[in-house]
Design a protein around this motif. Structure first.
Motif, short mmCIF file in Angstrom:
data_model
loop_
_atom_site.label_atom_id
_atom_site.label_comp_id
_atom_site.label_asym_id
_atom_site.label_seq_id
_atom_site.Cartn_x
_atom_site.Cartn_y
_atom_site.Cartn_z
N LEU A 60 -8.20 -4.60 -43.14
CA LEU A 60 -8.73 -3.44 -42.43
C LEU A 60 -9.08 -2.31 -43.39
CD1 LEU A 60 -6.14 -3.50 -39.52
CD2 LEU A 60 -8.58 -3.92 -39.26
N GLU A 61 -8.21 -2.10 -44.37
CA GLU A 61 -8.42 -1.01 -45.31
C GLU A 61 -9.66 -1.25 -46.16
OE1 GLU A 61 -5.52 1.47 -48.30
OE2 GLU A 61 -5.50 -0.72 -48.46
N GLN A 62 -9.84 -2.47 -46.64
CA GLN A 62 -10.97 -2.76 -47.51
C GLN A 62 -12.28 -2.78 -46.75
OE1 GLN A 62 -10.90 -2.77 -50.72
NE2 GLN A 62 -8.70 -2.38 -50.70
N LEU A 63 -12.23 -3.05 -45.44
CA LEU A 63 -13.45 -2.94 -44.64
C LEU A 63 -13.79 -1.48 -44.35
CD1 LEU A 63 -13.20 -5.81 -42.01
CD2 LEU A 63 -14.86 -5.58 -43.84
N GLY A 64 -12.83 -0.59 -44.59
CA GLY A 64 -13.09 0.83 -44.35
C GLY A 64 -12.87 1.27 -42.92
N VAL A 65 -12.04 0.53 -42.16
CA VAL A 65 -11.75 0.92 -40.79
C VAL A 65 -10.86 2.16 -40.81
CG1 VAL A 65 -10.82 0.20 -38.57
CG2 VAL A 65 -11.89 -1.48 -40.08
N ARG A 66 -11.30 3.21 -40.13
CA ARG A 66 -10.55 4.45 -40.11
C ARG A 66 -9.88 4.66 -38.76
NH1 ARG A 66 -15.43 6.10 -42.54
NH2 ARG A 66 -16.06 7.17 -40.62
N GLY A 67 -9.02 5.69 -38.70
CA GLY A 67 -8.37 6.03 -37.44
C GLY A 67 -7.23 5.13 -37.06
N LEU A 68 -6.64 4.41 -38.04
CA LEU A 68 -5.51 3.53 -37.77
C LEU A 68 -4.26 4.08 -38.44
CD1 LEU A 68 -7.14 0.02 -38.32
CD2 LEU A 68 -6.96 1.33 -36.20
N ASP A 69 -3.11 3.67 -37.93
CA ASP A 69 -1.83 4.06 -38.52
C ASP A 69 -1.32 2.89 -39.35
OD1 ASP A 69 1.02 4.48 -38.90
OD2 ASP A 69 0.84 6.10 -37.44
N ARG A 70 -1.34 3.07 -40.67
CA ARG A 70 -0.92 1.99 -41.57
C ARG A 70 0.48 1.52 -41.25
NH1 ARG A 70 2.30 1.58 -46.01
NH2 ARG A 70 1.72 0.02 -47.60
N ASP A 71 1.41 2.46 -41.03
CA ASP A 71 2.80 2.09 -40.81
C ASP A 71 2.97 1.23 -39.56
OD1 ASP A 71 3.48 3.50 -43.04
OD2 ASP A 71 4.10 5.31 -41.96
N ALA A 72 2.20 1.53 -38.51
CA ALA A 72 2.32 0.76 -37.27
C ALA A 72 1.97 -0.70 -37.49
CB ALA A 72 1.41 1.36 -36.20
N ILE A 73 1.03 -0.98 -38.41
CA ILE A 73 0.61 -2.36 -38.67
C ILE A 73 1.53 -3.04 -39.67
CG2 ILE A 73 -1.26 -3.75 -39.63
CD1 ILE A 73 -3.21 -1.64 -38.52
N VAL A 74 1.85 -2.36 -40.76
CA VAL A 74 2.59 -2.98 -41.85
C VAL A 74 4.05 -3.22 -41.48
CG1 VAL A 74 3.40 -2.66 -44.22
CG2 VAL A 74 1.06 -2.07 -43.62
N TYR A 75 4.65 -2.33 -40.68
CA TYR A 75 6.10 -2.39 -40.45
C TYR A 75 6.48 -2.73 -39.01
CZ TYR A 75 6.09 -0.01 -44.95
OH TYR A 75 5.89 0.32 -46.27
N HIS A 76 5.55 -3.27 -38.22
CA HIS A 76 5.90 -3.50 -36.80
C HIS A 76 6.85 -4.68 -36.60
CE1 HIS A 76 2.59 -6.49 -37.14
NE2 HIS A 76 3.19 -7.10 -36.13
N HIS A 77 7.12 -5.45 -37.66
CA HIS A 77 8.11 -6.53 -37.54
C HIS A 77 9.48 -6.13 -38.10
CE1 HIS A 77 6.05 -9.94 -35.77
NE2 HIS A 77 4.98 -9.68 -36.50
N GLU A 78 9.64 -4.87 -38.48
CA GLU A 78 10.96 -4.42 -38.97
C GLU A 78 11.90 -4.20 -37.79
OE1 GLU A 78 11.32 -4.39 -42.53
OE2 GLU A 78 9.56 -5.48 -41.85
N ARG A 79 13.19 -4.35 -38.05
CA ARG A 79 14.20 -4.17 -37.01
C ARG A 79 15.27 -3.18 -37.48
NH1 ARG A 79 10.58 -5.80 -34.61
NH2 ARG A 79 10.44 -7.66 -33.28
N GLU A 80 15.94 -2.57 -36.51
CA GLU A 80 16.88 -1.49 -36.80
C GLU A 80 18.02 -1.94 -37.71
OE1 GLU A 80 16.60 1.85 -35.68
OE2 GLU A 80 14.60 1.05 -35.32
N ASP A 81 18.39 -3.21 -37.65
CA ASP A 81 19.50 -3.70 -38.46
C ASP A 81 19.06 -4.27 -39.81
OD1 ASP A 81 18.19 -5.93 -37.56
OD2 ASP A 81 19.94 -6.86 -36.61
N GLY A 82 17.78 -4.11 -40.14
CA GLY A 82 17.29 -4.59 -41.43
C GLY A 82 16.93 -6.06 -41.45
N SER A 83 16.84 -6.71 -40.29
CA SER A 83 16.58 -8.15 -40.25
C SER A 83 15.09 -8.49 -40.19
CB SER A 83 17.27 -8.76 -39.02
OG SER A 83 16.78 -8.17 -37.81
N GLY A 84 14.22 -7.49 -40.33
CA GLY A 84 12.79 -7.75 -40.28
C GLY A 84 12.25 -8.34 -41.56
#
Length: 710
Positions: free
Chosen positions: A617-641
């Motif tokens: 997405l970044e290299q295509l130049g798509v704007r208006g996105l939240d990087r953290d929402a995409i990169v870290y959406h599989h993380e879990r509160e106990d560190g098991s992501g």
């Protein structure tokens, strides 16, 4: 007078990576090994320090960073990032204080020395500061400062990791800063200014070792100007040397920045392409042929200069071997075969079939995307790979309508001629298979459709195959292109089931191509629309998945509003959730036909899909996105992501998307279970069925599902 650092704040550092770190910090250790080779790509002290800062963020979490480098007797601020910006004076004092601390990093927090709170932490607005001296050859030449604003502070092991990372850069910094002439003469070719055979041998071994360790591809391209000896004999050494310099300059302009160029023989150049597969090295060869179409050194040669007709041979790991010696031998054999060819002389041997590793979005595809930023054609590459996943064929060509013709945009399986095939143009009114399919706008399956009088079969258009499937790509009744498959990969013939399975995919591809045709000033709208078609196309192929990302986006927006976020932030989270699993598309396609557990390598690849999706997405130049929402959406509160982040280390937007995705997954039908009622799904999530999710977001979800949210 500078204030000295208390000895209690200095952290002793081992000369080598401790043995138990491999099990305690496997990701960090792998990055430390990679840093040894990454540092060598720097071209100046400034470039090296920027790269050092980039790598440090992957090994040690920080909120701010600064690189300080001494010019003469005074420190010069190269760059400050994040929370370190605006603190030049405290950093100058810190640089002066750390001088003389030799190789020991200084870990400044109140527990180690209460006096540092007022002396260093408060002036820097931090709870913990890590100061890593950079002292090539024992000199106190620079400083890497990492700042953490919130608890917990840096640990002693993090200080050691940062110092070991700096160790990797010190020899490079020493060479770049001091301008070591002996090293320059050994590693740099005097005539062309590129690396020598000595450097190539060392660097290529290192790149192959790194690729083996990280399970990523690497390619070697050899380029030979075989006419150079004759030019030297006929026109003299001055013209030949000038021509070689012009060739090197052309290759330097054409290669990727991450590639390494060396002169290994008087007439032969070598290019090392980290992370590149057969398609990427072929793309470089194509760009080089195009660049060499113009004559060189016209100022020295009457009549407009000299045209160069290079020959090129390549080898790719892992297809052609897993050692530097093997790849070198294969590349030399490829170059020898290329010398015997006519036209564009480029050869790469076919590799063994490996369908389990031929994925839609793998590391090679990610590198291709990075290598061709902001180019709409990368989407067509994804589309062509998707076609090959759905219909296994020896050869495939994706053709797009262009002003009365069909133009091949992507091609696979043409024995090293894929890039040449991509220049093919077929008239819509031609008596070829593609022309017939385009005019009649219906698929042609041979040998099933044996309408010899109405359709051009094997005898027309040069198709000498046992079986083929050609399908029109339509959108809103208009022709957008044609996909042509030749010979099933398993040796059989194409069947009506193959055709019927591909037709829904063809409809989606037609919409993607239609979006290309409507490309206008609203580039962002085009990109998002095209990407949405791609996401929908993949999800429609999998039972229970149609509409998944749309539902996740809708619930992520509802949760963000319920949590009190402004409408602009809500829109960013919704848009990010729409493409949150773009990097996982290949696994979804593969798992459709393989209901089994993932192997170790597949699990590792799957864990990287959020980052691969974001890079695309970044290299295509798509704007208006939240990087953290995409990169870290599989993380879990106990560190098991996937990436081991926990609690407050997980960005709020990622927590919202994680809950939305888990909820949609439980309330949707799957092949192995029925959908859960919404309230029961919430209870399951609260019990941890999808891992430890954020309690506040789950509470908002319960209110929304219960209908009690404001």
């Amino acid at each position: 007078m500078a204030t000295a650092i208390s000895p209690s704040c200095l952290v002793p550092v081992p000369l080598e990576i401790p043995g138990d770190w491999a099990s305690r910090y496997p990701r960090e250790v792998n990055l430390l090994f990679q840093a040894q080779w990454a540092a060598r790509s720097a071209t100046s002290p400034e470039d090296a320090l920027r790269l050092l800062m980039d790598l440090s963020s992957s090994i040690v979490r920080w909120d701010g960073a600064a690189a300080v480098w001494r010019v003469g007797s005074e420190p010069a601020f190269l760059e400050t990032r994040g929370a370190a910006q605006g603190y030049e004076e405290p950093l100058r004092r810190l640089f002066a204080a750390v001088r003389g601390a030799a190789a020991h990093p200084a870990l400044l927090d109140a527990e180690r020395d209460p006096s540092v709170a007022s002396r260093w932490l408060e002036p820097l607005g931090a709870c913990s500061v890590l100061a890593v001296p950079l002292g090539p050859s024992g000199r106190d030449a620079g400083l890497l400062v990492l700042v953490r604003k919130t608890e917990p502070g840096f640990t002693a092991d993090e200080a050691r990791m940062a110092r070991l990372l700096a160790f990797s850069f010190e020899p490079v910094l020493d060479d770049l800063a001091a301008g070591d002439r002996a090293r320059e003469l050994a590693f740099v070719d005097r005539l062309t200014g590129v690396f020598t055979r000595r450097y190539f041998d060392q660097h290529f071994r290192g790149e192959v070792a790194r690729a083996a360790r990280t399970q990523t591809p690497v390619a070697l391209l050899l380029l030979e100007i075989d006419a150079l000896p004759g030019i030297r004999a006929d026109r003299g050494a001055a013209v030949a040397d000038a021509l070689l310099q012009a060739v090197v300059a052309t290759v330097n302009r054409t290669r990727r920045r991450s590639d390494t160029l060396a002169r290994i023989e008087p007439e032969t150049l070598a290019v090392i392409l980290p992370g590149a597969g057969k398609e990427e090295v072929a793309a470089l060869a194509r760009r080089l042929f195009e660049a060499f179409a113009a004559p060189l050194i016209p100022e020295l040669v009457p009549g407009g200069g000299l045209r160069v007709d290079p020959c090129m041979g390549a080898a790719v790991m892992p297809e052609h071997g897993d050692t530097s010696d093997t790849l070198w031998s294969v590349a030399q054999e490829s170059l020898a075969k290329a010398r015997q060819m006519a036209g564009r002389r480029y050869y790469v041997p076919p590799g063994p079939e490996a369908p389990d590793t031929d994925r839609l979005i793998d590391r090679m595809t990610a590198q291709a995307v990075v290598g061709r930023p902001r180019e709409a054609g990368v989407l067509l590459g994804w589309v062509a790979r998707l076609c090959r996943e759905v219909v296994p064929a020896d050869r495939i060509s994706l053709m797009v309508r262009d002003d009365g013709h069909l133009v091949v945009q992507e091609a696979f399986g043409f024995e090293g001629r894929d890039q040449v095939i991509r220049t093919t143009r077929v008239a819509l009114d031609s008596e070829t298979v593609s022309g017939w399919v385009a005019r009649h706008r219906k698929p042609l399956l041979v040998p099933e459709d044996l309408e010899a009088d109405a359709a051009p079969l094997n005898r027309v258009g040069g198709y000498r195959t046992d079986s083929f499937l050609s399908v029109p790509l339509l959108a809103h009744g208009e022709l957008e292109g044609v996909v042509h498959f030749s010979n099933r990969a398993d040796g059989g013939v194409f069947t009506p089931e193959d055709r019927d399975r591909f037709l829904p995919v063809a409809n989606r591809i037609g919409l993607v191509l239609h979006a290309f045709r409507r490309f206008s000033k609203d580039r962002q709208g085009f990109l998002r629309e095209s990407l949405s078609y791609l996401v929908d196309m993949v999800e429609d192929m999998i039972p229970g998945m149609p509409g998944h990302s749309r539902a996740v986006a809708a619930w992520a927006g509802k949760l963000a509003r319920a949590l009190g976020y402004g409408e602009e932030t809500v829109e960013r989270i919704e848009a990010s959730a729409r493409f949150h699993d773009l990097g996982e598309a290949s696994f979804r396609i593969r798992r459709l036909a393989e209901p089994r557990r993932l192997g170790p390598r597949e699990r590792r690849d799957l864990a990287e899909h959020p980052l691969l999706g974001w890079r695309f997405l970044e290299q295509l130049g798509v704007r208006g996105l939240d990087r953290d929402a995409i990169v870290y959406h599989h993380e879990r509160e106990d560190g098991s992501g996937y990436m081991g982040r926990q609690g407050d280390e997980i960005p709020p937007a990622a927590k919202i998307v994680a809950v939305a995705e888990a909820f949609v997954g439980l309330t949707s039908e799957r092949a192995y279970r029925a959908p859960l009622p919404p309230l029961e799904a919430v209870e399951q999530l609260e019990q941890g069925v999808a891992g430890a999710l954020d309690g506040q977001v789950l509470a908002s979800l319960r209110e929304l599902v219960s209908g009690s949210a404001p």
